[in-house]
Every structure is written in structure tokens, then in C-alpha cells.
Design an enzyme around this catalytic site. Sequence first.
Site, PDB file in Angstrom:
ATOM      1  CB  ILE A   1      -0.159  -6.852  -3.072  1.00  0.00           C
ATOM      2  CG1 ILE A   1      -0.759  -8.128  -3.614  1.00  0.00           C
ATOM      3  CG2 ILE A   1      -0.622  -6.559  -1.652  1.00  0.00           C
ATOM      4  CD1 ILE A   1      -0.235  -9.374  -2.902  1.00  0.00           C
TER       5      ILE A   1
ATOM      6  CG  HIS B   1       7.294   0.484   2.352  1.00  0.00           C
ATOM      7  ND1 HIS B   1       7.510  -0.196   3.526  1.00  0.00           N
ATOM      8  CD2 HIS B   1       6.025   0.934   2.404  1.00  0.00           C
ATOM      9  CE1 HIS B   1       6.417  -0.170   4.254  1.00  0.00           C
ATOM     10  NE2 HIS B   1       5.505   0.509   3.600  1.00  0.00           N
TER      11      HIS B   1
ATOM     12  CG  HIS C   1       2.906   3.711   0.277  1.00  0.00           C
ATOM     13  ND1 HIS C   1       2.124   2.607   0.026  1.00  0.00           N
ATOM     14  CD2 HIS C   1       3.339   3.578   1.555  1.00  0.00           C
ATOM     15  CE1 HIS C   1       2.093   1.837   1.117  1.00  0.00           C
ATOM     16  NE2 HIS C   1       2.822   2.412   2.062  1.00  0.00           N
TER      17      HIS C   1
END
Length: 143
Positions: A31, A100, A102
Site C-alpha cells: 500500500i 512477507h 518485500h
Amino acid sequence: MENCIFCSILAHDIPSHKVYEDDKVYAFLDITQVTPGHTLVIPKKHVSDIFEYDETLAADVFSRIPKIARALEASFPEMEGLNIINNNKEIAYQSVFHSHIHLIPRYGKEDDFAIHFGNHMENYRAEDLATLAAKIKAQVKSE
Ligand code: 5GP
Ligand code: ZN
């Protein structure tokens, strides 16, 4: 898992901009878009961080990364490089506790991404490094 933003994204309870999906992995735009194309790759299975991966899950997640990296490279011809970052625990800047990876495309020194590697090599003799390596080696478990 309840109260997990990324599980909610996987359940389509929170919208996201998907760039890749298969039965094990989901990849979507972060986001904040640290740089254009900043993408997160997550396992569909909820694990908090790297310490909870087994070899199969690691293979599932990490094996998808090169093709997503190449998709970014193909999408952004002006891209000069790519940082692949995985933060684990709060001290290491993890803020969402569904693991996660990146993928942060790099467009130049002023592209608003920075990382600092300190250099303390003057504090370590060869025997200090050997002691450190032996300590870690003794803890590597076969799975
Ligand atoms: P961390 O700090 O844990 O390594 O990274 C978490 C990342 O998740 C941050 O870069 C943040 O911008 C991103 N993020 C947090 N909430 C959402 C969300 O609701 N949607 C998307 N697409 N990214 C999010
Ligand atoms: Zn989750």
C-alpha cells in the site's frame, strides 16, 4: 488467522492489487509503494515470520520470487535493481505479523529507499569469526 491483515486480504475481506497468485502464494502491491511496483509476496498459510517456515513452505514461497522479480524488471524498464527484504520481529522493522517478502524496485539513489550496513570488521579477528561460525553451525538442525 483472525485479526491478521494479510489473511483478510487472502480472504478478499480487504481489497488488494494482485500481481501473482497460485495455490501456495499470493503477491500484491504494498500500500505504501516505497518505490513504484513495491510488491509483497506472502504464503497463503499464516506463519508469523521466517522462524516458522519448514523447508516445503520456504521452497513454495522463495521459488516464486525470481519470476515475480523478472516481471517487475520487464514492467519497469527504468528499474536499475531490486532489493528483496524480509523483516522478522518488531526490532527488525516487521509491522505485519504474517510473513512477507518485500520486492522493492530501485530506480536510483534518490528513489526513497535506503538501507544501512554497518562495518565492524576491525573488531573481528579470524578466530573470533571461527568461534561465531562454530556456535551457529552447532545449532543448524537437519529437517
Ligand atoms: P513490514 O514492516 O512488516 O516488513 O511490512 C509490512 C508492509 O505491509 C508495509 O510495507 C505496509 O505498507 C504493508 N501493508 C500494511 N497494511 C497493508 C494493507 O492493508 N494493504 C497492503 N497492500 N499493504 C499493507
Ligand atoms: Zn495471516
